[in-house]
Design a protein around this motif. Structure first.
Motif, PDB file in Angstrom:
ATOM      1  N   GLN A  22       0.849  -1.183   0.000  1.00  0.00           N
ATOM      2  CA  GLN A  22       0.000   0.000   0.000  1.00  0.00           C
ATOM      3  C   GLN A  22       0.890   1.241   0.000  1.00  0.00           C
ATOM      4  OE1 GLN A  22      -1.895  -1.214   3.659  1.00  0.00           O
ATOM      5  NE2 GLN A  22      -3.857  -1.450   2.579  1.00  0.00           N
ATOM      6  N   TYR A  23       0.541   2.217  -0.817  1.00  0.00           N
ATOM      7  CA  TYR A  23       1.308   3.456  -0.936  1.00  0.00           C
ATOM      8  C   TYR A  23       0.552   4.594  -0.286  1.00  0.00           C
ATOM      9  CZ  TYR A  23       4.436   1.306  -4.313  1.00  0.00           C
ATOM     10  OH  TYR A  23       5.383   0.511  -4.917  1.00  0.00           O
ATOM     11  N   ALA A  24       1.312   5.573   0.215  1.00  0.00           N
ATOM     12  CA  ALA A  24       0.715   6.779   0.783  1.00  0.00           C
ATOM     13  C   ALA A  24       1.665   7.945   0.575  1.00  0.00           C
ATOM     14  CB  ALA A  24       0.436   6.591   2.274  1.00  0.00           C
ATOM     15  N   LEU A  25       1.097   9.127   0.439  1.00  0.00           N
ATOM     16  CA  LEU A  25       1.908  10.340   0.416  1.00  0.00           C
ATOM     17  C   LEU A  25       2.148  10.762   1.851  1.00  0.00           C
ATOM     18  CD1 LEU A  25       0.294  12.463  -2.437  1.00  0.00           C
ATOM     19  CD2 LEU A  25       2.128  10.802  -2.564  1.00  0.00           C
ATOM     20  N   TRP A  26       3.349  11.258   2.110  1.00  0.00           N
ATOM     21  CA  TRP A  26       3.736  11.585   3.478  1.00  0.00           C
ATOM     22  C   TRP A  26       4.583  12.838   3.478  1.00  0.00           C
ATOM     23  CZ3 TRP A  26       1.158   9.215   7.023  1.00  0.00           C
ATOM     24  CH2 TRP A  26       1.538   9.323   8.358  1.00  0.00           C
ATOM     25  N   ARG A  27       4.572  13.557   4.549  1.00  0.00           N
ATOM     26  CA  ARG A  27       5.406  14.754   4.704  1.00  0.00           C
ATOM     27  C   ARG A  27       6.685  14.381   5.450  1.00  0.00           C
ATOM     28  NH1 ARG A  27       4.279  19.416   1.893  1.00  0.00           N
ATOM     29  NH2 ARG A  27       2.106  19.983   2.123  1.00  0.00           N
ATOM     30  N   GLY A  35       6.317   0.116  10.253  1.00  0.00           N
ATOM     31  CA  GLY A  35       5.912  -0.806   9.210  1.00  0.00           C
ATOM     32  C   GLY A  35       5.887  -0.191   7.816  1.00  0.00           C
ATOM     33  N   TRP A  36       6.155   1.096   7.727  1.00  0.00           N
ATOM     34  CA  TRP A  36       6.199   1.791   6.447  1.00  0.00           C
ATOM     35  C   TRP A  36       7.627   2.229   6.181  1.00  0.00           C
ATOM     36  CZ3 TRP A  36       1.763   3.051   3.423  1.00  0.00           C
ATOM     37  CH2 TRP A  36       0.546   2.642   3.998  1.00  0.00           C
ATOM     38  N   ARG A  37       7.993   2.362   4.884  1.00  0.00           N
ATOM     39  CA  ARG A  37       9.327   2.842   4.533  1.00  0.00           C
ATOM     40  C   ARG A  37       9.218   3.841   3.390  1.00  0.00           C
ATOM     41  NH1 ARG A  37      11.083  -0.097  -0.073  1.00  0.00           N
ATOM     42  NH2 ARG A  37       9.688  -1.835  -0.483  1.00  0.00           N
ATOM     43  N   VAL A  38      10.156   4.763   3.335  1.00  0.00           N
ATOM     44  CA  VAL A  38      10.177   5.792   2.298  1.00  0.00           C
ATOM     45  C   VAL A  38      10.746   5.193   1.019  1.00  0.00           C
ATOM     46  CG1 VAL A  38      11.140   8.026   1.621  1.00  0.00           C
ATOM     47  CG2 VAL A  38      10.462   7.632   4.003  1.00  0.00           C
ATOM     48  N   VAL A  39      10.034   5.382  -0.104  1.00  0.00           N
ATOM     49  CA  VAL A  39      10.513   4.897  -1.391  1.00  0.00           C
ATOM     50  C   VAL A  39      10.735   6.038  -2.386  1.00  0.00           C
ATOM     51  CG1 VAL A  39       9.558   2.575  -1.148  1.00  0.00           C
ATOM     52  CG2 VAL A  39       8.158   4.389  -2.178  1.00  0.00           C
ATOM     53  N   HIS A  40      10.321   7.242  -2.015  1.00  0.00           N
ATOM     54  CA  HIS A  40      10.515   8.401  -2.894  1.00  0.00           C
ATOM     55  C   HIS A  40      10.455   9.654  -2.035  1.00  0.00           C
ATOM     56  CE1 HIS A  40      10.089  11.111  -6.351  1.00  0.00           C
ATOM     57  NE2 HIS A  40       9.161  11.724  -5.631  1.00  0.00           N
ATOM     58  N   SER A  41      11.295  10.604  -2.369  1.00  0.00           N
ATOM     59  CA  SER A  41      11.268  11.902  -1.697  1.00  0.00           C
ATOM     60  C   SER A  41      11.514  12.959  -2.745  1.00  0.00           C
ATOM     61  CB  SER A  41      12.349  11.946  -0.614  1.00  0.00           C
ATOM     62  OG  SER A  41      12.209  13.107   0.159  1.00  0.00           O
ATOM     63  N   GLY A  42      10.730  14.017  -2.711  1.00  0.00           N
ATOM     64  CA  GLY A  42      10.894  15.047  -3.720  1.00  0.00           C
ATOM     65  C   GLY A  42      10.315  16.378  -3.291  1.00  0.00           C
ATOM     66  N   PRO A  43      10.509  17.387  -4.137  1.00  0.00           N
ATOM     67  CA  PRO A  43      10.123  18.748  -3.775  1.00  0.00           C
ATOM     68  C   PRO A  43       8.659  19.105  -4.013  1.00  0.00           C
ATOM     69  CG  PRO A  43      11.220  18.765  -5.886  1.00  0.00           C
ATOM     70  CD  PRO A  43      11.260  17.345  -5.376  1.00  0.00           C
ATOM     71  N   ASP A  44       7.891  18.202  -4.634  1.00  0.00           N
ATOM     72  CA  ASP A  44       6.499  18.574  -4.887  1.00  0.00           C
ATOM     73  C   ASP A  44       5.571  17.367  -4.855  1.00  0.00           C
ATOM     74  OD1 ASP A  44       6.470  17.342  -7.502  1.00  0.00           O
ATOM     75  OD2 ASP A  44       7.484  19.107  -8.263  1.00  0.00           O
ATOM     76  N   ASP A  50       3.310  11.081  -9.337  1.00  0.00           N
ATOM     77  CA  ASP A  50       3.876  10.455 -10.538  1.00  0.00           C
ATOM     78  C   ASP A  50       4.622   9.174 -10.184  1.00  0.00           C
ATOM     79  OD1 ASP A  50       2.846  12.455 -12.141  1.00  0.00           O
ATOM     80  OD2 ASP A  50       4.756  13.535 -12.339  1.00  0.00           O
ATOM     81  N   HIS A  51       5.357   9.205  -9.084  1.00  0.00           N
ATOM     82  CA  HIS A  51       6.088   8.008  -8.651  1.00  0.00           C
ATOM     83  C   HIS A  51       5.122   6.856  -8.385  1.00  0.00           C
ATOM     84  CE1 HIS A  51       9.193   5.571  -6.783  1.00  0.00           C
ATOM     85  NE2 HIS A  51       8.286   5.282  -5.861  1.00  0.00           N
ATOM     86  N   VAL A  52       4.045   7.131  -7.674  1.00  0.00           N
ATOM     87  CA  VAL A  52       3.055   6.091  -7.370  1.00  0.00           C
ATOM     88  C   VAL A  52       2.436   5.556  -8.662  1.00  0.00           C
ATOM     89  CG1 VAL A  52       0.850   5.603  -6.228  1.00  0.00           C
ATOM     90  CG2 VAL A  52       2.579   6.999  -5.069  1.00  0.00           C
TER      91      VAL A  52
END
Length: 62
Positions: A22-27, A35-44, A50-52
């Protein structure tokens, strides 16, 4: 702080995923839930979305 930190707006965004896929947007200033891990980090937010979308598109192609 007024409003939700997840309201669209300026600032960095992350995409997190859990073991169930399961994917989620996070700040980035918030702790990632256990139980969650970061798979993308970006400025917007759009870049995070788009990554999801790319992840789901590649899963469909498999």
């Amino acid at each position: 702080m007024n409003g939700s930190p997840f309201d669209a707006g300026e600032g960095d965004w992350q995409v997190v995923v859990n073991a169930a896929g399961q994917y989620a947007l996070w700040r980035p200033h918030l702790d990632v839930p256990k139980g969650w891990r970061v798979v993308h980090s970006g400025p917007d937010r759009e870049g995070a979305l788009d990554h999801v979308e790319r992840q789901f598109a590649s899963a469909v192609d498999e």
